[in-house]
Scaffold this motif. Structure first.
Motif, mmCIF file in Angstrom:
data_model
loop_
_atom_site.group_PDB
_atom_site.id
_atom_site.type_symbol
_atom_site.label_atom_id
_atom_site.label_comp_id
_atom_site.label_asym_id
_atom_site.label_seq_id
_atom_site.Cartn_x
_atom_site.Cartn_y
_atom_site.Cartn_z
ATOM 1 N N ALA A 1 4.658 1.366 -17.459
ATOM 2 C CA ALA A 1 4.738 1.488 -15.996
ATOM 3 C C ALA A 1 3.375 1.140 -15.397
ATOM 4 C CB ALA A 1 5.161 2.891 -15.584
ATOM 5 N N LEU A 2 3.410 0.487 -14.246
ATOM 6 C CA LEU A 2 2.198 0.143 -13.502
ATOM 7 C C LEU A 2 2.455 0.396 -12.028
ATOM 8 C CD1 LEU A 2 -0.592 -1.178 -13.024
ATOM 9 C CD2 LEU A 2 0.582 -3.405 -13.070
ATOM 10 N N ASP A 3 1.664 1.278 -11.447
ATOM 11 C CA ASP A 3 1.740 1.569 -10.017
ATOM 12 C C ASP A 3 0.451 1.121 -9.347
ATOM 13 O OD1 ASP A 3 4.284 2.764 -10.143
ATOM 14 O OD2 ASP A 3 3.416 4.669 -10.780
ATOM 15 N N VAL A 4 0.587 0.349 -8.278
ATOM 16 C CA VAL A 4 -0.557 -0.156 -7.520
ATOM 17 C C VAL A 4 -0.414 0.335 -6.087
ATOM 18 C CG1 VAL A 4 -1.817 -2.193 -6.754
ATOM 19 C CG2 VAL A 4 -0.727 -2.172 -9.013
ATOM 20 N N THR A 5 -1.429 1.030 -5.586
ATOM 21 C CA THR A 5 -1.379 1.616 -4.250
ATOM 22 C C THR A 5 -2.607 1.190 -3.464
ATOM 23 O OG1 THR A 5 -0.237 3.551 -5.173
ATOM 24 C CG2 THR A 5 -1.125 3.749 -2.938
ATOM 25 N N GLU A 6 -2.369 0.638 -2.276
ATOM 26 C CA GLU A 6 -3.476 0.274 -1.386
ATOM 27 C C GLU A 6 -3.876 1.498 -0.574
ATOM 28 O OE1 GLU A 6 -2.361 -3.173 0.858
ATOM 29 O OE2 GLU A 6 -1.259 -4.007 -0.832
ATOM 30 N N LYS A 7 -5.170 1.789 -0.569
ATOM 31 C CA LYS A 7 -5.652 3.011 0.082
ATOM 32 C C LYS A 7 -6.765 2.688 1.064
ATOM 33 C CE LYS A 7 -4.545 6.298 -3.592
ATOM 34 N NZ LYS A 7 -5.074 7.386 -4.454
#
Length: 519
Positions: A255-261
């Motif tokens: 799994a890979l989660d990418v979140t812009e913050k």
């Protein structure tokens, strides 16, 4: 009294190798807000395993392939698409076996543009698989009415014990600081084990994951950003600890989660990865083989059989930078100024085990999207895909005991690729994790059945061993003559002194309880 005298042969692993092949096929229609596509420049595939199912003599492994597609739009811009698809790989697996699928390798995806917003992708997949099972001789379990002090003759069988270990749902992460607003167009990740060490607590794995992001800065040209995240974990043993062995490890990104913050410390992109870690470890071991049986008071006939076992004597590997190049003129990119994206596939042609170690040969295939001047008065850039390939050969060190014989099973997984431009050539470096497992096919002799003699010993069949108990005054010559063999053969099989081979009138009698093997 009744006593069960047969115990069988346990503890040796039988490893059945399989080469599993399949494919991931998707047919995607893009939404209306997506610009019309005029050309596909390149595509890469990232495999994410998800589950294993075993039933009905078959093992199935499922997962997802995430395709990153770089394409040219009708408006002259460049789009990056992330297109997932499912896969299912299966192979025969006998009941009672433990199937293990080694890393799934994706070949170069084959893409077709079948409409302004419709893409078909077919990605060939391959993997090595094994079925592990404990071996024992045929399950004939007769009982023999005999003296309670019946003797089981057990010989040690030198070999190796092999164990496949796993540690799932390992979480790692990082944050990439960005300047200004950057939108994530696509993300893919790979992971590798750079070092695997057998320790008393388990197999110590040290490696890293690499995340590749395609970012949009608002100018219509995607930017590639790479970030490597290290990890270190120990996978504990499921059984007895191993000592003095070797190990190979591999890692998959499930799994890979990418979140812009957005934050006071600046804009950033948070990366959260889930890894599944695996290791195959082997260490020297001795298994106990029941090779004969005798009763102190009664003659016995013992039938033996040979069973095949696979001895995995070495597991190891490393990460190698496979480098090659191509002439610009051969790739029709003499004017190229930039590299927008790249992907690679690695094929193994063969492996040989010699005095220097295990030598692996193969080929790297590289695809790169390059930008060249458009030639228009107002400037601009046109993009095109170039393809080239180059051979490689690497040698992995192996222990001296494993050199020159055995079967080498190789897996090669490309982790990252970089393509650079120089005035006349394209230069490529493909970082690849290569693992090697060396196995030898052996035969072990074990007891198949035991029979009690009634009066005289039963007739012998080919391959049968008879235990003889001499009567008072008998010599080796007497017994050899009775069974039609030479005294030298019986003496050699029973480690008797030279004097025991004298003729019948010699003083050397075999009084008392003496076990002789006649085969």
């Amino acid at each position: 009294m009744e006593k069960e005298l047969y115990t069988g042969f346990h503890g040796v692993k039988d490893v059945s190798p399989e080469q599993v092949r399949g494919e991931c096929v998707i047919d995607v229609t893009l939404p209306d807000y997506q610009p019309e596509i005029r050309r596909i420049y390149s595509a890469s595939a990232n495999v994410r395993p998800s589950g294993k199912y075993v039933s009905g003599g078959k093992a199935e492994f499922a997962g997802t392939v995430v395709h990153t597609v770089l394409c040219g739009n009708a408006d002259g811009g460049v789009s990056v698409l992330s297109l997932p698809g499912d896969y299912l790989l299966s192979f025969p697996c006998p009941d009672g076996c433990d199937p293990v699928l080694f890393p799934v390798v994706a070949d170069v995806p084959v893409c077709r543009l079948t409409g302004p917003r419709r893409i078909q992708i077919k990605t060939p997949l391959s993997a090595s698989a094994r079925c592990y099972r404990a071996r024992e001789s045929s399950p004939a379990l007769p009982t023999l009415s005999a003296d309670p002090d019946a003797v089981l003759l057990i010989h040690p069988v030198k070999g190796h014990v092999a164990e496949v270990l796993s540690l799932r749902d390992v979480r790692i992460g990082d944050v990439i600081r960005t300047e200004g607003a950057e939108k994530v167009l696509a993300a893919e990740a790979t992971a590798c084990v750079r070092e695997a060490t057998v320790t008393p607590a388990g197999v110590d794995l040290r490696g890293e994951a690499e995340v590749v992001l395609k970012l949009d800065r608002g100018d219509g040209v995607p930017r590639t950003h790479r970030r490597r995240i290290p990890f270190s974990e120990v996978i504990p043993y499921e059984g007895e600890p191993l000592t003095g062995g070797s190990a190979a490890g591999w890692a998959t990104v499930s799994a890979l989660d990418v979140t812009e913050k957005d934050g006071d410390a600046g804009d950033g992109i948070a990366l959260d990865l889930t890894l599944d870690l695996f290791a195959e470890a082997t260490a020297p071991d001795e298994a106990a083989a029941l090779v004969d049986m005798l009763s102190i008071k009664e003659p016995t006939a013992v039938r033996t059989e040979k069973i095949g076992v696979t001895d995995v004597c070495f597991c190891g590997g490393g990460v190698f930078a496979l480098e090659g190049d191509a002439e610009r003129s051969e790739c029709n990119c003499e004017d190229a100024m930039t590299v927008l994206g790249e992907s690679a596939a690695v094929s193994v042609f063969g492996a040989s085990v010699g005095d220097d170690g295990a030598t692996v040969t193969g080929e790297c295939r590289v695809t790169a999207t390059v930008g060249s001047p458009s030639g228009e008065p107002d400037g601009g850039t046109v993009y095109s895909a170039v393809n080239f390939r180059f051979p490689f050969s690497v040698t992995l060190p192996v222990p001296a005991a494993c050199r020159g014989e055995g079967r080498a099973d190789i897996s090669a997984i490309p982790l990252s690729v970089s393509v650079r431009l120089d005035p006349s050539r394209l230069l490529a470096s493909v970082e690849t994790a290569i693992t090697v497992r060396i196995a030898k096919e052996n035969e072990v002799t074990v007891v198949e059945s035991v029979e009690r003699g009634e009066g005289e010993l039963p007739a012998r069949a080919p391959g049968e061993i008879v235990a003889v108990y001499p009567e008072g005054g008998e010599t080796l010559w007497d017994i050899a003559k009775r069974y039609g063999v030479s005294p030298e053969t019986v003496a050699r099989q029973n480690d008797l002194p030279d004097g025991a081979k004298d003729a019948s009138d010699a003083p050397n009698s075999l009084d008392g309880v003496v076990r002789l093997l006649i085969s």
